[in-house]
Enzyme design. Structure first.
Site, mmCIF file in Angstrom:
data_model
loop_
_atom_site.group_PDB
_atom_site.id
_atom_site.type_symbol
_atom_site.label_atom_id
_atom_site.label_comp_id
_atom_site.label_asym_id
_atom_site.label_seq_id
_atom_site.Cartn_x
_atom_site.Cartn_y
_atom_site.Cartn_z
ATOM 1 N N GLY A 13 36.720 39.524 29.275
ATOM 2 C CA GLY A 13 37.504 39.116 28.119
ATOM 3 C C GLY A 13 36.735 38.206 27.178
ATOM 4 N N TYR A 154 45.986 45.672 44.960
ATOM 5 C CA TYR A 154 45.334 45.579 43.660
ATOM 6 C C TYR A 154 45.294 46.953 42.986
ATOM 7 C CZ TYR A 154 41.695 44.890 40.151
ATOM 8 O OH TYR A 154 40.994 44.846 38.967
#
Length: 270
Positions: A13, A154
């Site tokens: 990010g 996950y």
């Protein structure tokens, strides 16, 4: 162009935020650390908006979404934040932390912001290994799992992200809604593992898992003209189209997940 991004203060990010700023985007970061956003501002040497929210707290996610929606229109939303917890942690609202952060928070934030141009959600090929977890009926599961068993959880949350993205594409005609697998990246690798730092240094030295390649596909899906008019896609880090894994591939199952998610969030007031 106004871009809202989660998970922008570290890892992929942060790289995406830097490239977007370089290309002139106005950024709003949703996250929990004002100090890390201040550090990001200094690194980018430009304005970066901040809206505080702990993404495992859906009430905070709602407040953040409503606050952003009151300001400038959102052109692009990048749902990048994620967590791989190696043991079960349950949020104050009664959800598995991985479900809340990786799936419910992006779903809720997207529904509140209604981006006008593109939505990008970071998924993973780990979605192929969700085991016996059902993508529709297990949203409230909170049973314990081992470190090894955490991989299935996950992967399941990332399968939910792909299903959500493809159903959203059908619900938002005219908006480019896509998701991607950024591949294996050393940045933020297994942050909860005691040996993560040493392993990351070894892999980086060996030029394995270069995070710049993972960041590139996220950035491309967010702003590159090559993806104008493209929607409902799931892409690898090199731009190859991928297929949503079973058991989440059918439109019927994706619609069912959407309805179940909306009902679940409504039941907790989120």
């Amino acid at each position: 162009m106004h871009v809202v991004i989660t998970g922008a203060t570290q890892g992929l990010g942060r790289l995406v935020a830097g490239e977007l700023a370089r290309r002139g985007a106005e950024l709003t970061v949703v996250g929990r650390s004002r100090a890390k956003v201040a550090e990001l501002r200094r690194e980018l040497d430009g304005p970066v908006g901040f809206c505080a929210a702990e993404l495992s707290n859906l009430g905070e996610v709602r407040r953040a979404g409503e606050t952003i929606a009151e300001g400038r229109a959102v052109d692009v939303l990048i749902n990048n934040a994620g967590v791989h917890a190696f043991s079960q942690r349950i949020t104050g609202e009664g959800f598995s932390e991985m479900v809340a952060v990786n799936y419910l928070a992006p779903w809720l934030l997207t529904s509140l912001l209604s981006p006008t141009t593109r939505v990008v959600t970071v998924a993973s090929q780990a979605s192929r290994h969700s085991g016996a977890l059902d993508p529709v009926s297990d949203l409230r599961r909170t049973d314990d799992y081992t470190r090894r068993g955490s991989s299935a959880w996950y992967g399941w949350t990332k399968l939910l992200d792909i299903m959500f993205s493809q159903e959203l594409a059908r619900r938002l005609p005219g908006v480019g809604v896509n998701c991607c697998d950024p591949g294996f990246n050393t940045t933020g690798l297994g942050r909860e593992l005691p040996f993560a730092g040493a392993l990351q240094r070894i892999l980086t030295a060996a030029r394995i898992g270069d995070p710049r390649r993972g960041a590139a596909i996220i950035t491309a899906l967010a702003i590159d003209p090559a993806y104008d008019g493209v929607t409902g896609g799931y892409f690898a880090r090199d731009g190859r189209p991928l297929t949503c894994p079973e058991p989440g591939r059918s439109e019927e199952k994706q619609r069912a997940l959407w309805a179940e998610t909306a009902a679940t969030l409504q039941s907790v007031g989120a």
